[in-house]
Design an enzyme around this catalytic site. Sequence first.
Site, PDB file in Angstrom:
ATOM      1  N   ARG A   1     -39.164  15.289 -71.029  1.00 21.46           N
ATOM      2  CA  ARG A   1     -39.204  15.961 -72.339  1.00 21.46           C
ATOM      3  C   ARG A   1     -39.521  17.451 -72.216  1.00 21.46           C
ATOM      4  O   ARG A   1     -40.105  18.042 -73.129  1.00 21.46           O
ATOM      5  CB  ARG A   1     -40.228  15.309 -73.284  1.00 21.46           C
ATOM      6  CG  ARG A   1     -39.818  13.971 -73.819  1.00 21.46           C
ATOM      7  CD  ARG A   1     -38.786  14.116 -74.928  1.00 21.46           C
ATOM      8  NE  ARG A   1     -38.109  12.845 -75.137  1.00 21.46           N
ATOM      9  CZ  ARG A   1     -38.526  11.908 -75.980  1.00 21.46           C
ATOM     10  NH1 ARG A   1     -39.585  12.088 -76.720  1.00 21.46           N
ATOM     11  NH2 ARG A   1     -37.853  10.791 -76.100  1.00 21.46           N
TER      12      ARG A   1
ATOM     13  N   ARG B   1     -39.598  19.792 -78.329  1.00 20.37           N
ATOM     14  CA  ARG B   1     -40.337  20.491 -79.391  1.00 20.37           C
ATOM     15  C   ARG B   1     -41.479  21.351 -78.912  1.00 20.37           C
ATOM     16  O   ARG B   1     -42.004  22.157 -79.685  1.00 20.37           O
ATOM     17  CB  ARG B   1     -40.839  19.460 -80.408  1.00 20.37           C
ATOM     18  CG  ARG B   1     -39.737  19.008 -81.338  1.00 20.37           C
ATOM     19  CD  ARG B   1     -40.176  17.878 -82.228  1.00 20.37           C
ATOM     20  NE  ARG B   1     -40.416  16.673 -81.440  1.00 20.37           N
ATOM     21  CZ  ARG B   1     -40.647  15.477 -81.962  1.00 20.37           C
ATOM     22  NH1 ARG B   1     -40.701  15.332 -83.269  1.00 20.37           N
ATOM     23  NH2 ARG B   1     -40.847  14.434 -81.187  1.00 20.37           N
TER      24      ARG B   1
ATOM     25  N   ARG C   1     -32.746  24.092 -83.091  1.00 20.75           N
ATOM     26  CA  ARG C   1     -32.525  22.797 -83.741  1.00 20.75           C
ATOM     27  C   ARG C   1     -32.655  22.850 -85.257  1.00 20.75           C
ATOM     28  O   ARG C   1     -32.412  21.836 -85.919  1.00 20.75           O
ATOM     29  CB  ARG C   1     -33.502  21.772 -83.162  1.00 20.75           C
ATOM     30  CG  ARG C   1     -33.127  21.182 -81.810  1.00 20.75           C
ATOM     31  CD  ARG C   1     -31.967  20.190 -81.937  1.00 20.75           C
ATOM     32  NE  ARG C   1     -32.140  19.330 -83.095  1.00 20.75           N
ATOM     33  CZ  ARG C   1     -32.994  18.319 -83.171  1.00 20.75           C
ATOM     34  NH1 ARG C   1     -33.691  17.986 -82.131  1.00 20.75           N
ATOM     35  NH2 ARG C   1     -33.120  17.618 -84.282  1.00 20.75           N
TER      36      ARG C   1
ATOM     37  N   ASP D   1     -30.084  11.684 -75.319  1.00 21.60           N
ATOM     38  CA  ASP D   1     -31.037  10.633 -75.660  1.00 21.60           C
ATOM     39  C   ASP D   1     -30.504   9.306 -75.130  1.00 21.60           C
ATOM     40  O   ASP D   1     -29.298   9.153 -74.928  1.00 21.60           O
ATOM     41  CB  ASP D   1     -31.256  10.544 -77.178  1.00 21.60           C
ATOM     42  CG  ASP D   1     -32.519   9.744 -77.494  1.00 21.60           C
ATOM     43  OD1 ASP D   1     -33.602  10.340 -77.499  1.00 21.60           O
ATOM     44  OD2 ASP D   1     -32.411   8.525 -77.692  1.00 21.60           O
TER      45      ASP D   1
ATOM     46  N   TYR E   1     -34.602  -1.474 -78.873  1.00 25.07           N
ATOM     47  CA  TYR E   1     -34.186  -0.713 -80.063  1.00 25.07           C
ATOM     48  C   TYR E   1     -33.109  -1.461 -80.846  1.00 25.07           C
ATOM     49  O   TYR E   1     -33.140  -1.509 -82.076  1.00 25.07           O
ATOM     50  CB  TYR E   1     -33.691   0.683 -79.670  1.00 25.07           C
ATOM     51  CG  TYR E   1     -34.818   1.635 -79.334  1.00 25.07           C
ATOM     52  CD1 TYR E   1     -35.695   2.069 -80.324  1.00 25.07           C
ATOM     53  CD2 TYR E   1     -35.019   2.085 -78.036  1.00 25.07           C
ATOM     54  CE1 TYR E   1     -36.745   2.929 -80.025  1.00 25.07           C
ATOM     55  CE2 TYR E   1     -36.061   2.938 -77.728  1.00 25.07           C
ATOM     56  CZ  TYR E   1     -36.923   3.359 -78.731  1.00 25.07           C
ATOM     57  OH  TYR E   1     -37.958   4.201 -78.429  1.00 25.07           O
TER      58      TYR E   1
END
Length: 395
Positions: free
Chosen positions: A54, A58, A67, A103, A181
């Site tokens: 990561r 962010r 973004r 992702d 998921y």
Amino acid sequence: MIHPATPAGQPHGDPPPQLLPAGHPLVAGRTTQAPLLQAAAGRAVPHTPVWFMRQAGRSLPEYRRLREGVAMLEACFTPELVVEITHQPVRRHGVDAAIFFSDIVVPLRALGLDLDIVPGVGPVVAEPIRDAAGVAALRPLEADDVAPVLEAVTLLTAEGGPLGATPLIGFAGAPFTLASYLIEGGPSRDHARTKALMYGEPALWHDLADRLARIAGTFLRLQLLAGASAVQLFDSWAGALPAADYEALVLPHVRTALDSVQDLVAAHGVPRILFGVGTGELLATMSSAGSEVMGVDFRVPLDVAAERVRPGAALQGNLDPAVVMAPPAAVSARVDAVLAAARRAGRGHVFNLGHGVLPDSDPGVLTAIVEQVHAAGPVPAAPADGGEQADPGPW
Ligand code: CP3
């Protein structure tokens, strides 16, 4: 298994000396000597390679700016954005690898599944897969499905491209983590529906996991052919399973995914990294899948992990991502502790966090960690501990 780059007419069982295309960083030699690849093979390095899961995300203000007004999945299918976001942490931190900005659900979206990545939540699936019809509808992945994604890989890694000598790590989600998921319909704390299907309908589970393994394997292979120099398989939620269940119900499928690129490992020295969270009890089993590098989360010291993973495998990890929030002296001491544990482990070592960068992390602290790891200097080859890859070292 799909081999998109196998030239037509290639006789089966007779591997050509070169499987990656001319101009690929590993064929042209741009990334062959990179510390990431050397450490993954247990060879001596001028410094421990370091990157962060990561790292593109962010924690970086330049990422957040880019973004603004662009949904996560939209960004993942826009090559110019993927190239810039993947490059941002390399430029800023001087890390030894780029992780491809994408992702784990991107190949599933590319197959037409109705799913989204909801900010602050994660992947959410509109119609969860819970029966035979749902499983049967999951078709194999083809290169055309992910054309914009592969275009981004090519742009990043081409001769004269932004990454230059920095290897790009391609990645995919492992079957259990993807299945969770799809079956739960979103993130889950206990993976209850997933386990109910695994334990209650094993044949259906194996069918689903096999399809996901082939999708993941194909996605890894396509990223390598397009220019990636290493791959990581994220089995993030595997730690939810007891070792016996992992071995019986998950491991065969992790093998299938990793085996999809076995020929590229043999011909070009591509390292495969396998990672999960909370996997202390699973490290031995997971490592038997054969990855060149075992990702270790922050709960298990690297020298303890070394006693569990297969001989010859390198280790990746494992600073607690929360430590990045601590005062500089505490961060520095913990970084030294990880490096010391790696020395005791006597394995090839790729420095990383034990899981992804937390969004509130100060990027300056991440840069300081890179500088500290690099300043720690050369690392000798790992002692030959039964692994075929390790050079005889000075120990
Ligand atoms: O820097 C990198 O690591 C590269 C990119 C990357 C992303 N996701 C980007 C992303 C990678 C390697 C992943 C893998 C991934 N995605 C995993 C396995 C790794 C792990 O963390 O265990 C998992 C479980 C996912 C599923 C997923 N996608 C989650 C849990 C989330 C977070 C949701 C949130 O908002 O907190 C995502 C979204 C996501 N993927 C973001 C990023 C940068 C944040 C979305 C944003 O920036 O808007």
